[in-house]
Design an enzyme around this catalytic site. Structure first.
Site, PDB file in Angstrom:
ATOM      1  N   ASP A   1      12.630  17.512  32.128  1.00 51.22           N
ATOM      2  CA  ASP A   1      13.017  16.239  31.499  1.00 51.22           C
ATOM      3  C   ASP A   1      14.387  16.343  30.829  1.00 51.22           C
ATOM      4  O   ASP A   1      15.206  15.424  30.926  1.00 51.22           O
ATOM      5  CB  ASP A   1      11.970  15.827  30.456  1.00 51.22           C
ATOM      6  CG  ASP A   1      10.707  15.250  31.103  1.00 51.22           C
ATOM      7  OD1 ASP A   1      10.683  15.133  32.337  1.00 51.22           O
ATOM      8  OD2 ASP A   1       9.762  14.926  30.355  1.00 51.22           O
TER       9      ASP A   1
ATOM     10  N   ASN B   1      11.116  22.779  37.059  1.00 57.03           N
ATOM     11  CA  ASN B   1       9.816  22.493  36.431  1.00 57.03           C
ATOM     12  C   ASN B   1       8.879  23.697  36.498  1.00 57.03           C
ATOM     13  O   ASN B   1       8.212  24.042  35.525  1.00 57.03           O
ATOM     14  CB  ASN B   1       9.136  21.313  37.137  1.00 57.03           C
ATOM     15  CG  ASN B   1       9.697  19.965  36.686  1.00 57.03           C
ATOM     16  OD1 ASN B   1      10.106  19.805  35.553  1.00 57.03           O
ATOM     17  ND2 ASN B   1       9.691  19.000  37.595  1.00 57.03           N
TER      18      ASN B   1
ATOM     19  N   HIS C   1       7.940  21.425  32.364  1.00 59.97           N
ATOM     20  CA  HIS C   1       8.297  20.021  32.538  1.00 59.97           C
ATOM     21  C   HIS C   1       9.270  19.521  31.474  1.00 59.97           C
ATOM     22  O   HIS C   1      10.096  18.650  31.757  1.00 59.97           O
ATOM     23  CB  HIS C   1       7.014  19.179  32.509  1.00 59.97           C
ATOM     24  CG  HIS C   1       6.970  18.151  33.572  1.00 59.97           C
ATOM     25  ND1 HIS C   1       6.641  18.450  34.888  1.00 59.97           N
ATOM     26  CD2 HIS C   1       7.216  16.830  33.538  1.00 59.97           C
ATOM     27  CE1 HIS C   1       6.701  17.348  35.600  1.00 59.97           C
ATOM     28  NE2 HIS C   1       7.037  16.342  34.809  1.00 59.97           N
TER      29      HIS C   1
ATOM     30  N   ASP D   1      20.809  13.610  44.606  1.00 64.19           N
ATOM     31  CA  ASP D   1      19.482  14.217  44.435  1.00 64.19           C
ATOM     32  C   ASP D   1      19.649  15.651  43.940  1.00 64.19           C
ATOM     33  O   ASP D   1      20.414  16.444  44.517  1.00 64.19           O
ATOM     34  CB  ASP D   1      18.763  14.175  45.802  1.00 64.19           C
ATOM     35  CG  ASP D   1      17.346  14.729  45.742  1.00 64.19           C
ATOM     36  OD1 ASP D   1      16.413  13.938  46.003  1.00 64.19           O
ATOM     37  OD2 ASP D   1      17.174  15.931  45.463  1.00 64.19           O
TER      38      ASP D   1
ATOM     39  N   GLU E   1      14.124  12.620  40.701  1.00 65.92           N
ATOM     40  CA  GLU E   1      15.404  13.277  40.394  1.00 65.92           C
ATOM     41  C   GLU E   1      16.492  12.731  41.307  1.00 65.92           C
ATOM     42  O   GLU E   1      17.391  13.442  41.717  1.00 65.92           O
ATOM     43  CB  GLU E   1      15.288  14.800  40.515  1.00 65.92           C
ATOM     44  CG  GLU E   1      14.198  15.316  41.430  1.00 65.92           C
ATOM     45  CD  GLU E   1      14.532  15.181  42.909  1.00 65.92           C
ATOM     46  OE1 GLU E   1      14.128  14.142  43.491  1.00 65.92           O
ATOM     47  OE2 GLU E   1      15.146  16.105  43.469  1.00 65.92           O
TER      48      GLU E   1
END
Ligand code: GH3
Ligand code: MG
Ligand code: MG
Ligand code: MG
Ligand code: MG
Length: 317
Positions: A213, A204, A209, A196, A239
């Site tokens: 990504d 973000n 964002h 994680d 994630e």
């Protein structure tokens, strides 16, 4: 030829039809024990308009399976009842051997139920003996080839994450079962890792964002490049990533994950001239031969919690 291209699903590795190189020439494996029926079908296909069909005829399932192993066919016509296979068994065995071969089931008037069963299991069409003509047969075969390609494309899309291209959660059940068997064969437990990203929400929030990504894509690329061939990496969601590591013992798995975390931390991720770096935490658990996925995942999750609590950017088990 153009109509064939217009329905291609864009499967990147194959354009046009595989097997025979030409768009209007097809190699057909005909599996039919009744010589009169086989002859009739061959005659019908010989006169089919707009396409050439090259037919290889086999009278039994065993000889047909041998042919499938040896050569690439564009499509198979399979009689539902053969001397060495009854009641759609032939269909099931061919499917098990080659999932990419489109199958058109050939049935007597009295076995439509079975033909429909075969369709449910993945056959592309069925033909009722006595009802086929040259044009309908040719069309059924061409549609079967196109339809099967589309189905395979959709199946691949459904099993993969669109952003990262990694296999998704849908794949995990079957992959976990396979990896569990493979580990058991090597008399190992199966190391499973839940990875994680740390403080990913901040990426973000600070950079937007798109940067988030880009990070996810880069992490996915990193994982798939770094793991060994028999390992499996998937995006579990958000994630979070899962690694299955058959063939590794507990300490080798731990080293593997520590290595991944180390190289991840050192890897700058650049988007539009802005560079960020991220770290991840990992929870490692060993799955026994009969452990259920849910239990293994719960153990990974609580190990991950430990790793986060102990300061992140580390693996716990
Ligand atoms: P922690 O170290 O405790 O794991 O903190 P965190 O910020 O990583 O964890 P949290 O669960 O609070 O945040 C996860 C974030 O991941 C929130 C969500 O917006 C983001 N996320 C999930 N999927 C995507 C995605 O596909 N793209 C982007 N850009 N962000 C995503
Ligand atoms: Mg007959
Ligand atoms: Mg028969
Ligand atoms: Mg998370
Ligand atoms: Mg996180």
């Amino acid at each position: 030829a153009d109509e064939d291209r217009s329905v291609d699903t864009g499967n990147s590795s194959s354009h046009g039809f595989v097997g025979s190189g030409n768009d209007s020439s097809f190699s057909v494996l005909l599996i039919e024990d009744d010589d009169a029926d086989a002859l009739l079908l061959k005659r019908l296909l010989k006169r089919a308009p707009h396409a050439t069909f090259t037919i290889t005829h086999e009278s039994s399932l065993v000889s047909a399976l041998k042919q499938i192993k040896q050569s690439d066919f564009d499509v198979a016509i399979v009689d539902i009842n053969l001397p060495d296979a009854r009641n759609a068994e032939s269909f099931e065995q061919i499917r098990a051997l080659d999932s990419r071969l489109p199958i058109v089931v050939l049935t007597g008037d009295d076995s439509e139920e079975l033909a429909i069963y075969a369709i449910r299991c993945g056959a592309q069409d069925y033909l009722t003996k006595g009802e086929v003509s040259g044009p309908t047969l040719a069309r059924a075969l061409r549609f079967a080839i196109v339809r099967h390609r589309m189905v395979l494309g959709l199946q691949t899309a459904a099993g993969h994450d669109q952003l990262t291209g990694l296999p998704n959660r849908r794949h995990l059940d079957s992959q976990f079962a396979l990896a569990q068997v493979s580990a058991t064969e090597q008399q190992n437990l199966l190391p499973v890792c839940l990875l994680d990203l740390d403080y990913f929400k901040q990426v973000n929030d600070r950079y937007g964002h798109c940067m988030g990504d880009a990070v996810l894509k880069k992490v996915a690329q990193h994982l798939s490049q770094q793991i060994h061939e028999e390992m499996w990496a998937g995006r579990f969601g958000g994630e979070e990533f899962i690694l299955l590591m058959p063939g590794l013992g507990p300490s080798a798995a731990n080293d593997m994950v520590e290595g991944l975390l180390g190289t991840l931390e050192a890897m700058p991720i650049v988007l539009d001239g802005v560079s960020v770096s991220v770290t991840a935490s990992a929870g490692l658990a060993m799955a026994g031969p009969t452990d259920a996925w849910e239990d293994v995942y719960a153990r990974c999750d609580s190990a991950l919690y430990q790793a986060k609590q102990s300061g992140r950017n580390q693996v716990a088990s």
